[in-house]
Design an enzyme around this catalytic site. Structure first.
Site, short mmCIF file in Angstrom:
data_model
loop_
_atom_site.label_atom_id
_atom_site.label_comp_id
_atom_site.label_asym_id
_atom_site.label_seq_id
_atom_site.Cartn_x
_atom_site.Cartn_y
_atom_site.Cartn_z
N ASP A 59 2.37 2.89 -5.32
CA ASP A 59 2.50 0.80 -5.37
C ASP A 59 2.41 0.92 -6.70
O ASP A 59 2.19 1.99 -7.35
CB ASP A 59 0.87 0.20 -4.85
N ASP A 94 -4.38 0.73 -4.95
CA ASP A 94 -5.38 0.93 -5.20
C ASP A 94 -5.78 -0.72 -4.88
O ASP A 94 -7.07 -1.36 -5.15
CB ASP A 94 -5.45 0.15 -6.70
N ASP A 142 -2.93 -3.63 -0.01
CA ASP A 142 -2.94 -1.65 -0.08
C ASP A 142 -3.43 -1.32 0.64
O ASP A 142 -2.46 0.00 1.46
CB ASP A 142 -2.33 -1.20 -1.43
#
Length: 386
Positions: A59, A264, A268
């Site tokens: 991400d 995080d 996600d």
């Protein structure tokens, strides 16, 4: 009497202690070593799964970047009813007042730096990953990315588009604000890359792993950031909505890839759960940490930001552990393959050599000690500095 001695020696030599110790000792040493180096690994099977990964997906916001974005520029559109660009920031900050999105934090920080008070907002609503809207002093206010504003029938002038493209090409994220259906201006936000992001991506690529990046940013911004990281256009998934991250992981798995997902945030978590191995940063949200199979704990241990290099170390630890398991199994099998025939007396007719039960017991103990000692060698495996 001889046959009894031979039978006892065979039974003792054939005891599968070394085989039973081969895998668990290596896994115990590997997971404990990971804990010492800031890697919380939830189960020995995780190390085996990491060994088989061929794709690592990151991400962007808060993972590859610091998650502490700042406003680098804000401007007014020609013909807007606003007098100063500070008013643009004030309206945006008022809309973002209750949001936890990194862009909201940047805008609120800029408003605080300019000493701007928040205005009362009514009819507030949000579209995840797109933008927010509400009414301030009875006027309709919309804040979001270009594509979302266009779906709200807001016209963005060519001059604003050109300026936004120039800033996006520098790696900045752009949000526009509209008042009463007219574009009032834009805000450029920068979220710097983590200090070790470029090195971590390079090290993973050198291990023949495909590294991909997921981001909700538009293509031009994502490409600028990807270029800094050494990623190609094929390695970048831009314009991905938070709800679609897990679908990207699923599509990669459908292609036969073994995928590790590093993230995080709350958004996600579904992708982390979908991946073959989910990896979370200790600075992330609780749901991401609870979902992940590996947590990068360096930040918790040192009161610093988690290190992306720990993703590399996790893979190196998995590879070292897997090699140790293979070595242990080889020596355990070799011991039995060689020891059982000797204990059965195969050398007795030709050489007069006989393995007594006591000697067989000693060899059995030595094989177990050898397996454990080989597992302990993992502690000296080279995985970079911690």
């Amino acid at each position: 009497m001889l046959s009894l001695k031979l039978a006892i020696a065979v039974l003792v030599v054939a005891c599968p202690c070394a085989l039973g110790l081969a895998t668990p000792t290596a896994i115990v040493v590997g997971t404990s070593l990971g804990a010492e180096r800031g890697l919380l690994i939830r189960g020995g099977d995780v190390l085996e799964a990491v060994h088989h990964l061929d794709t690592i997906v990151f991400d962007k916001t808060g993972t590859l970047t610091t998650g502490n974005p700042i406003v680098v520029e804000h401007w007014l559109s020609s013909g807007t009813s606003l007098d100063r660009s500070e008013q643009l920031v004030q309206l945006a900050a008022s809309l973002e007042n209750d949001s936890l999105h990194p862009f909201a934090i940047a805008i609120l920080g800029q408003a605080k730096a300019l000493d701007l008070e928040r205005l009362s907002v009514t009819d507030w609503s949000a579209e995840l990953g797109l933008g927010i809207s509400g009414k301030i002093d009875g006027k309709s206010i919309v804040l979001g990315n270009l594509s979302w504003l266009e779906t709200q029938d807001v016209e963005v002038l060519e001059g604003d588009r050109t300026k936004a493209e120039t800033l996006a090409a520098q790696g900045h994220s752009i949000v526009f604000l509209a008042v009463e259906g007219r574009c009032a201006g834009g805000i450029a936000i920068q979220d710097p890359l983590r200090s070790d992001a470029i090195e971590a991506v390079r090290d993973l690529q050198q291990q023949n792993l495909q590294v991909l990046m997921l981001t909700g940013d538009q293509n031009i911004t994502a490409q600028a950031i990807g270029q800094q990281l050494g990623l190609t256009l094929q390695d970048i998934y831009a314009g991905i909505l938070p709800t679609d991250k897990a679908k990207v992981i699923q599509s990669l798995q459908a292609e036969g890839k073994r995928v590790g997902m590093v993230g995080d945030g709350i958004n996600d978590a579904p992708a982390i759960a979908q991946a073959d191995v989910g990896i979370a940063l200790s600075s992330g949200t609780d749901v991401a940490i609870e979902t992940a199979q590996i947590v990068l704990m360096h930040g918790q241990l040192t009161q610093q930001m988690p290190k992306l290099k720990d993703v590399v170390r996790a893979i190196q630890l998995s590879q070292a552990t897997f090699r140790t398991i293979q070595q242990n199994l080889f020596w355990a099998f070799a011991y039995n393959i060689l020891g059982i025939p000797i204990a059965a007396g195969v050398l007795l007719p030709a050489f007069g050599l006989l393995l007594s039960p006591a000697a067989a017991a000693a060899l059995m103990a030595i094989s177990s000690v050898s397996v454990v000692t080989n597992a302990l060698r993992l502690r000296y495996a080279s995985m970079g500095s911690s």
